[in-house]
Design a protein around this motif. Structure first.
Motif: not given
Length: 79
Positions: A6-8, A24-26, A35-48
């Motif tokens: 996540i930090a990387s 950003a990645v949280i 992975l989420k933010g204004n530049k992404l249509l919807s969040p992407l969730s997966d293994e780090a």
């Protein structure tokens, strides 16, 4: 391990010109990352590690993306 990925990923996003609000990645439950933010249509969730790979290999610089928006489905299809 997930914290390092996540930090990387966040360091890479900053290097590519993204503000945290834009991309950003949280941490997410069960060792996943989001992975989420204004530049992404919807969040992407997966293994780090997968999210780090997406950021490293598929997310363009902020300047290259311009006013565009990334789609998680497109990113997954390119993995």
């Amino acid at each position: 391990m997930a914290d390092d990925a996540i930090a990387s990923a966040n360091a890479l996003l900053r290097e590519r010109g993204y503000a945290e609000r834009d991309l950003a990645v949280i941490p997410a439950p069960k060792g996943k990352a989001l992975l989420k933010g204004n530049k992404l249509l919807s969040p992407l969730s997966d293994e780090a590690d997968v999210v780090l790979r997406v950021v490293r290999e598929l997310v363009p610089t902020s300047a290259d993306l311009g006013t565009g928006t990334l789609r998680p489905a497109d990113l997954r299809a390119r993995l």
